[in-house]
Each structure stands twice: as C-alpha cells, then as structure tokens.
Design a protein around this motif. Structure first.
Motif, PDB file in Angstrom:
ATOM      1  N   UNK A 147       0.825  -1.199   0.000  1.00 31.56           N
ATOM      2  CA  UNK A 147       0.000   0.000   0.000  1.00 31.56           C
ATOM      3  C   UNK A 147       0.863   1.253   0.000  1.00 31.56           C
ATOM      4  N   UNK A 148       1.970   1.226   0.734  1.00 34.21           N
ATOM      5  CA  UNK A 148       2.880   2.371   0.753  1.00 34.21           C
ATOM      6  C   UNK A 148       3.469   2.654  -0.620  1.00 34.21           C
ATOM      7  N   UNK A 149       3.854   1.607  -1.337  1.00 35.61           N
ATOM      8  CA  UNK A 149       4.388   1.780  -2.695  1.00 35.61           C
ATOM      9  C   UNK A 149       3.319   2.343  -3.629  1.00 35.61           C
ATOM     10  N   UNK A 150       2.098   1.862  -3.475  1.00 38.34           N
ATOM     11  CA  UNK A 150       0.999   2.382  -4.289  1.00 38.34           C
ATOM     12  C   UNK A 150       0.705   3.835  -3.942  1.00 38.34           C
ATOM     13  N   UNK A 151       0.793   4.171  -2.657  1.00 42.17           N
ATOM     14  CA  UNK A 151       0.572   5.548  -2.227  1.00 42.17           C
ATOM     15  C   UNK A 151       1.617   6.471  -2.849  1.00 42.17           C
ATOM     16  N   UNK A 152       2.860   6.038  -2.830  1.00 49.25           N
ATOM     17  CA  UNK A 152       3.937   6.833  -3.412  1.00 49.25           C
ATOM     18  C   UNK A 152       3.713   7.029  -4.911  1.00 49.25           C
ATOM     19  N   UNK A 153       3.277   5.983  -5.584  1.00 47.44           N
ATOM     20  CA  UNK A 153       2.983   6.074  -7.017  1.00 47.44           C
ATOM     21  C   UNK A 153       1.869   7.089  -7.275  1.00 47.44           C
ATOM     22  N   UNK A 154       0.858   7.093  -6.428  1.00 45.02           N
ATOM     23  CA  UNK A 154      -0.235   8.048  -6.570  1.00 45.02           C
ATOM     24  C   UNK A 154       0.274   9.471  -6.516  1.00 45.02           C
ATOM     25  N   UNK A 155       1.146   9.758  -5.562  1.00 46.39           N
ATOM     26  CA  UNK A 155       1.663  11.120  -5.423  1.00 46.39           C
ATOM     27  C   UNK A 155       2.473  11.505  -6.658  1.00 46.39           C
ATOM     28  N   UNK A 156       3.310  10.588  -7.138  1.00 54.21           N
ATOM     29  CA  UNK A 156       4.092  10.873  -8.357  1.00 54.21           C
ATOM     30  C   UNK A 156       3.182  11.146  -9.552  1.00 54.21           C
ATOM     31  N   UNK A 157       2.141  10.345  -9.697  1.00 53.32           N
ATOM     32  CA  UNK A 157       1.289  10.432 -10.875  1.00 53.32           C
ATOM     33  C   UNK A 157       0.245  11.546 -10.817  1.00 53.32           C
ATOM     34  N   UNK A 158      -0.151  11.957  -9.619  1.00 50.30           N
ATOM     35  CA  UNK A 158      -1.242  12.931  -9.513  1.00 50.30           C
ATOM     36  C   UNK A 158      -0.879  14.253  -8.873  1.00 50.30           C
ATOM     37  N   UNK A 159       0.104  14.257  -7.981  1.00 45.51           N
ATOM     38  CA  UNK A 159       0.340  15.454  -7.177  1.00 45.51           C
ATOM     39  C   UNK A 159       1.758  16.013  -7.276  1.00 45.51           C
ATOM     40  N   UNK A 160       2.615  15.413  -8.084  1.00 44.80           N
ATOM     41  CA  UNK A 160       3.987  15.915  -8.191  1.00 44.80           C
ATOM     42  C   UNK A 160       3.995  17.275  -8.893  1.00 44.80           C
ATOM     43  N   UNK A 161       5.056  18.029  -8.690  1.00 47.50           N
ATOM     44  CA  UNK A 161       5.159  19.368  -9.268  1.00 47.50           C
ATOM     45  C   UNK A 161       4.982  19.359 -10.788  1.00 47.50           C
ATOM     46  N   UNK A 162       5.645  18.472 -11.535  1.00 43.83           N
ATOM     47  CA  UNK A 162       5.442  18.501 -12.988  1.00 43.83           C
ATOM     48  C   UNK A 162       3.985  18.242 -13.398  1.00 43.83           C
ATOM     49  N   UNK A 163       3.313  17.350 -12.702  1.00 42.79           N
ATOM     50  CA  UNK A 163       1.920  17.040 -13.033  1.00 42.79           C
ATOM     51  C   UNK A 163       1.024  18.238 -12.746  1.00 42.79           C
ATOM     52  N   UNK A 164       1.176  18.832 -11.588  1.00 44.63           N
ATOM     53  CA  UNK A 164       0.341  19.980 -11.220  1.00 44.63           C
ATOM     54  C   UNK A 164       0.671  21.183 -12.103  1.00 44.63           C
TER      55      UNK A 164
END
Length: 91
Positions: free
Chosen positions: A62-79
C-alpha cells in the motif's frame, strides 16, 4: 488547488499508506492506485490500523501504491502541467 499538499499526501509521498475517512479527496487519492484504506465506520478504523500494524508486506504494498499516486497525480510537474493547460485554455 492551493499548491500545498494535504498532510495525508505528504505521508503518501514518503511511502506510508493512507488510512482516511471517506472525504471525497481522500477517496480519490486512495482510489487512484489503492494506496491506503478508506474507513467509514469505527470498526474499519480499528481493523485497518491492526492490519497495517500486523501485515508488513501489505503495508509495504500500500505504501508503494501511495507513493505512485503522489508521483502520478500530485507531483510538481503534473500539477504545473494542469495549471499550464488551464491557462492555455483561457487564452
């Protein structure tokens, strides 16, 4: 968006699974890749905490999936891209 990450997202960014109430933003973040547990009832909070405590492989997944979520949805380049797309759509 305010540009600041909610505290649960900061925790997810460092690989901690979320355990959250069914607030829409939490449901969306957790639902993206399954990086946590949404607890709707007091018993679900207890069960969720116990499983995260007692099952290290589950917690790590779950932690790895959580980290992936942040990279894919909330990281600076995405935002930043979302803001750019919005500004370009208004021009």
């Amino acid at each position: 968006r305010s540009g600041m990450l909610p505290s649960y997202t900061v925790q997810m960014a460092v690989g901690l699974p979320a355990l959250a109430s069914p607030q829409q933003s939490y449901v969306e973040a957790i639902g993206h890749a399954g990086g946590g547990i949404v607890a709707r009832e007091p018993a679900e909070w207890r069960t969720g905490l116990e499983r995260l405590r007692d099952d290290p492989p589950y917690r790590a997944e779950l932690g790895a999936r959580a980290q992936r979520t942040v990279r894919e949805r909330y990281s600076t380049p995405v935002v930043a891209k979302q803001y750019l797309d919005l500004i370009e759509s208004l021009a």
